[in-house]
Design a protein around this motif. Structure first.
Motif, PDB file in Angstrom:
ATOM      1  N   ALA A  29       0.875  -1.176   0.000  1.00  9.64           N
ATOM      2  CA  ALA A  29       0.000   0.000   0.000  1.00  9.64           C
ATOM      3  C   ALA A  29       0.908   1.220   0.000  1.00  9.64           C
ATOM      4  O   ALA A  29       1.700   1.401   0.930  1.00  9.64           O
ATOM      5  N   ASN A  30       0.816   2.024  -1.050  1.00  6.63           N
ATOM      6  CA  ASN A  30       1.724   3.160  -1.149  1.00  6.63           C
ATOM      7  C   ASN A  30       1.149   4.187  -2.121  1.00  6.63           C
ATOM      8  O   ASN A  30       0.143   3.945  -2.775  1.00  6.63           O
ATOM      9  N   SER A  31       1.853   5.322  -2.231  1.00  8.00           N
ATOM     10  CA  SER A  31       1.344   6.434  -3.047  1.00  8.00           C
ATOM     11  C   SER A  31       1.811   6.382  -4.488  1.00  8.00           C
ATOM     12  O   SER A  31       1.307   7.142  -5.322  1.00  8.00           O
ATOM     13  N   SER A  32       2.782   5.507  -4.813  1.00 10.15           N
ATOM     14  CA  SER A  32       3.266   5.434  -6.185  1.00 10.15           C
ATOM     15  C   SER A  32       3.863   4.059  -6.452  1.00 10.15           C
ATOM     16  O   SER A  32       4.223   3.320  -5.510  1.00 10.15           O
ATOM     17  N   VAL A  33       4.003   3.736  -7.727  1.00 12.06           N
ATOM     18  CA  VAL A  33       4.613   2.461  -8.121  1.00 12.06           C
ATOM     19  C   VAL A  33       6.057   2.393  -7.644  1.00 12.06           C
ATOM     20  O   VAL A  33       6.509   1.379  -7.095  1.00 12.06           O
ATOM     21  N   GLU A  34       6.816   3.489  -7.840  1.00 14.43           N
ATOM     22  CA  GLU A  34       8.234   3.494  -7.473  1.00 14.43           C
ATOM     23  C   GLU A  34       8.424   3.264  -5.979  1.00 14.43           C
ATOM     24  O   GLU A  34       9.290   2.470  -5.565  1.00 14.43           O
ATOM     25  N   ARG A  35       7.619   3.924  -5.155  1.00 12.18           N
ATOM     26  CA  ARG A  35       7.760   3.769  -3.704  1.00 12.18           C
ATOM     27  C   ARG A  35       7.344   2.372  -3.259  1.00 12.18           C
ATOM     28  O   ARG A  35       7.976   1.773  -2.380  1.00 12.18           O
ATOM     29  N   ALA A  36       6.297   1.852  -3.862  1.00  6.42           N
ATOM     30  CA  ALA A  36       5.871   0.492  -3.524  1.00  6.42           C
ATOM     31  C   ALA A  36       6.952  -0.507  -3.904  1.00  6.42           C
ATOM     32  O   ALA A  36       7.276  -1.427  -3.130  1.00  6.42           O
ATOM     33  N   HIS A  37       7.533  -0.344  -5.086  1.00  2.12           N
ATOM     34  CA  HIS A  37       8.584  -1.257  -5.544  1.00  2.12           C
ATOM     35  C   HIS A  37       9.804  -1.195  -4.616  1.00  2.12           C
ATOM     36  O   HIS A  37      10.347  -2.237  -4.223  1.00  2.12           O
ATOM     37  N   THR A  38      10.214   0.000  -4.253  1.00  2.00           N
ATOM     38  CA  THR A  38      11.357   0.157  -3.354  1.00  2.00           C
ATOM     39  C   THR A  38      11.088  -0.503  -2.005  1.00  2.00           C
ATOM     40  O   THR A  38      11.947  -1.198  -1.447  1.00  2.00           O
ATOM     41  N   SER A  39       9.895  -0.306  -1.479  1.00  4.76           N
ATOM     42  CA  SER A  39       9.513  -0.906  -0.203  1.00  4.76           C
ATOM     43  C   SER A  39       9.557  -2.433  -0.274  1.00  4.76           C
ATOM     44  O   SER A  39      10.065  -3.100   0.632  1.00  4.76           O
ATOM     45  N   LEU A  40       9.042  -2.991  -1.358  1.00  2.00           N
ATOM     46  CA  LEU A  40       9.041  -4.449  -1.512  1.00  2.00           C
ATOM     47  C   LEU A  40      10.460  -4.992  -1.664  1.00  2.00           C
ATOM     48  O   LEU A  40      10.799  -6.043  -1.098  1.00  2.00           O
ATOM     49  N   MET A  41      11.304  -4.297  -2.404  1.00  2.00           N
ATOM     50  CA  MET A  41      12.688  -4.757  -2.588  1.00  2.00           C
ATOM     51  C   MET A  41      13.503  -4.639  -1.300  1.00  2.00           C
ATOM     52  O   MET A  41      14.498  -5.353  -1.107  1.00  2.00           O
ATOM     53  N   ASN A  42      13.087  -3.753  -0.404  1.00  2.00           N
ATOM     54  CA  ASN A  42      13.781  -3.596   0.878  1.00  2.00           C
ATOM     55  C   ASN A  42      13.318  -4.607   1.929  1.00  2.00           C
ATOM     56  O   ASN A  42      13.836  -4.631   3.044  1.00  2.00           O
ATOM     57  N   SER A  43      12.343  -5.408   1.577  1.00  2.00           N
ATOM     58  CA  SER A  43      11.827  -6.448   2.487  1.00  2.00           C
ATOM     59  C   SER A  43      12.300  -7.804   1.980  1.00  2.00           C
ATOM     60  O   SER A  43      12.036  -8.179   0.830  1.00  2.00           O
ATOM     61  N   GLU A  44      12.981  -8.550   2.820  1.00  2.00           N
ATOM     62  CA  GLU A  44      13.598  -9.800   2.376  1.00  2.00           C
ATOM     63  C   GLU A  44      12.592 -10.780   1.781  1.00  2.00           C
ATOM     64  O   GLU A  44      12.811 -11.349   0.701  1.00  2.00           O
ATOM     65  N   GLY A  45      11.474 -10.985   2.467  1.00  2.00           N
ATOM     66  CA  GLY A  45      10.488 -11.951   1.989  1.00  2.00           C
ATOM     67  C   GLY A  45       9.884 -11.556   0.651  1.00  2.00           C
ATOM     68  O   GLY A  45       9.738 -12.387  -0.253  1.00  2.00           O
ATOM     69  N   HIS A  46       9.555 -10.263   0.508  1.00  2.00           N
ATOM     70  CA  HIS A  46       8.981  -9.788  -0.741  1.00  2.00           C
ATOM     71  C   HIS A  46      10.020  -9.825  -1.870  1.00  2.00           C
ATOM     72  O   HIS A  46       9.714 -10.181  -3.011  1.00  2.00           O
ATOM     73  N   ARG A  47      11.253  -9.430  -1.542  1.00  2.00           N
ATOM     74  CA  ARG A  47      12.328  -9.463  -2.535  1.00  2.00           C
ATOM     75  C   ARG A  47      12.571 -10.896  -3.019  1.00  2.00           C
ATOM     76  O   ARG A  47      12.820 -11.121  -4.213  1.00  2.00           O
ATOM     77  N   ASN A  48      12.504 -11.862  -2.106  1.00  4.78           N
ATOM     78  CA  ASN A  48      12.698 -13.255  -2.493  1.00  4.78           C
ATOM     79  C   ASN A  48      11.654 -13.711  -3.510  1.00  4.78           C
ATOM     80  O   ASN A  48      11.954 -14.498  -4.413  1.00  4.78           O
ATOM     81  N   ASN A  49      10.416 -13.248  -3.363  1.00  2.00           N
ATOM     82  CA  ASN A  49       9.388 -13.580  -4.358  1.00  2.00           C
ATOM     83  C   ASN A  49       9.728 -12.960  -5.712  1.00  2.00           C
ATOM     84  O   ASN A  49       9.630 -13.612  -6.755  1.00  2.00           O
ATOM     85  N   ILE A  50      10.122 -11.693  -5.701  1.00  2.00           N
ATOM     86  CA  ILE A  50      10.427 -10.997  -6.944  1.00  2.00           C
ATOM     87  C   ILE A  50      11.584 -11.665  -7.680  1.00  2.00           C
ATOM     88  O   ILE A  50      11.596 -11.755  -8.913  1.00  2.00           O
ATOM     89  N   LEU A  51      12.544 -12.189  -6.929  1.00  2.00           N
ATOM     90  CA  LEU A  51      13.753 -12.761  -7.527  1.00  2.00           C
ATOM     91  C   LEU A  51      13.752 -14.288  -7.511  1.00  2.00           C
ATOM     92  O   LEU A  51      14.788 -14.909  -7.772  1.00  2.00           O
ATOM     93  N   ASN A  52      12.628 -14.883  -7.259  1.00  2.00           N
ATOM     94  CA  ASN A  52      12.550 -16.346  -7.189  1.00  2.00           C
ATOM     95  C   ASN A  52      12.681 -16.947  -8.591  1.00  2.00           C
ATOM     96  O   ASN A  52      11.889 -16.651  -9.482  1.00  2.00           O
ATOM     97  N   SER A  53      13.683 -17.796  -8.768  1.00  2.00           N
ATOM     98  CA  SER A  53      13.925 -18.379 -10.096  1.00  2.00           C
ATOM     99  C   SER A  53      12.884 -19.424 -10.477  1.00  2.00           C
ATOM    100  O   SER A  53      12.799 -19.818 -11.644  1.00  2.00           O
ATOM    101  N   ASN A  54      12.097 -19.892  -9.504  1.00  5.24           N
ATOM    102  CA  ASN A  54      11.045 -20.867  -9.811  1.00  5.24           C
ATOM    103  C   ASN A  54       9.879 -20.238 -10.568  1.00  5.24           C
ATOM    104  O   ASN A  54       9.183 -20.922 -11.321  1.00  5.24           O
ATOM    105  N   PHE A  55       9.666 -18.943 -10.359  1.00  3.05           N
ATOM    106  CA  PHE A  55       8.503 -18.296 -10.960  1.00  3.05           C
ATOM    107  C   PHE A  55       8.760 -17.967 -12.428  1.00  3.05           C
ATOM    108  O   PHE A  55       9.854 -17.533 -12.808  1.00  3.05           O
ATOM    109  N   THR A  56       7.726 -18.163 -13.233  1.00  6.30           N
ATOM    110  CA  THR A  56       7.830 -17.900 -14.676  1.00  6.30           C
ATOM    111  C   THR A  56       6.852 -16.837 -15.154  1.00  6.30           C
ATOM    112  O   THR A  56       7.061 -16.235 -16.208  1.00  6.30           O
TER     113      THR A  56
END
Length: 250
Positions: free
Chosen positions: A198-225
């Motif tokens: 939940a955030n005010s912009s795409v960029e801020r939401a993306h930065t917040s997710l990348m700064n969270s280990e669990g969320h970052r792991n989903n974004i960078l998970n090699s299993n996902f296609t």
């Protein structure tokens, strides 16, 4: 109407035609059943209602003269299986049935929601978020995720559900867990994951997710296609973001 709901309605009709039946709760206390009102019983025109008062008594029948068999709190969402006059017959969490006054229960209509809120392409904000995610993956020599329209559709429904029902959680009071929701919408997968923000912009939401280990792991998970992004405006946060990741079965 689901098979489960038909079964519940059948059980209620049996209860309503008997004047001396009793049911027991988990504490073995006898509870009176709804009796003598079978002629007024009818199918409800909604599947779920949200409680609008601080605390609401669940009654064993359609009226305040019936025994209290449970309590609901404000914003609780419960399944409706029928109606008696101005009272909803609800399916309680302990698999009993009870009644609540429609004065304090707001109908939630979801049947037509997917067609109303889902266009047939990603919005510019959703595409922007997909691009940011794939940039992160490319920098780490990971294969970019492909957009799956059906997953994107489910992601947007999830975001809209959070806005409409004023919650922020992976577990929806309407659709259940992300994995149940994907399955219920006929999405086949071998791996699945979900990020919400939940955030005010795409960029801020993306930065917040990348700064969270669990969320970052989903974004960078090699299993996902494949990925689906759903972004919906929120008066409370600015935007609600849902990212749903899957690996399709081979």
């Amino acid at each position: 109407m689901s098979k489960k709901k038909y079964i519940i309605l059948f059980i209620i009709c049996l209860l309503l035609t008997c004047s001396c039946n009793k049911i027991k709760d988990i504490n073995n206390k006898n509870l009176e059943t709804m009796v003598g009102e079978a002629a007024a019983f009818m199918a409800a025109d909604v599947d779920n209602v949200k409680i609008t008062t601080y605390r609401l008594n669940i009654r064993a029948g359609a009226g305040t003269n019936h025994t209290i068999v449970g309590i609901l709190n404000e914003n609780d969402i419960v399944e409706v299986v029928g109606k008696i006059g101005t009272w909803y017959v609800i399916h309680m969490p302990n698999d009993l049935v009870g009644c609540v006054s429609s004065k304090y229960a707001k109908p939630i209509v979801v049947d037509d929601k997917p067609e109303q809120i889902v266009p047939y392409e990603l919005t510019s904000l959703e595409q922007q978020m997909v691009d940011l995610i794939n940039q992160e993956r490319t920098k780490r020599n990971l294969k970019p995720l492909e957009v799956d329209w059906e997953v994107a559709r489910v992601a947007r429904i999830k975001s809209q559900d959070m806005v409409d029902n004023n919650y922020f959680s992976h577990n929806s009071p309407i659709y259940g867990s992300p994995f149940k929701m994907l399955t219920d919408f006929a999405i086949k997968y071998t791996y699945a994951g979900e990020n919400i923000a939940a955030n005010s912009s795409v960029e801020r939401a993306h930065t917040s997710l990348m700064n969270s280990e669990g969320h970052r792991n989903n974004i960078l998970n090699s299993n996902f296609t494949h990925i689906g992004i759903g972004i919906v405006q929120s008066n409370k946060y600015g935007y609600i973001f849902t990212q749903q990741f899957i690996s399709k079965p081979r």
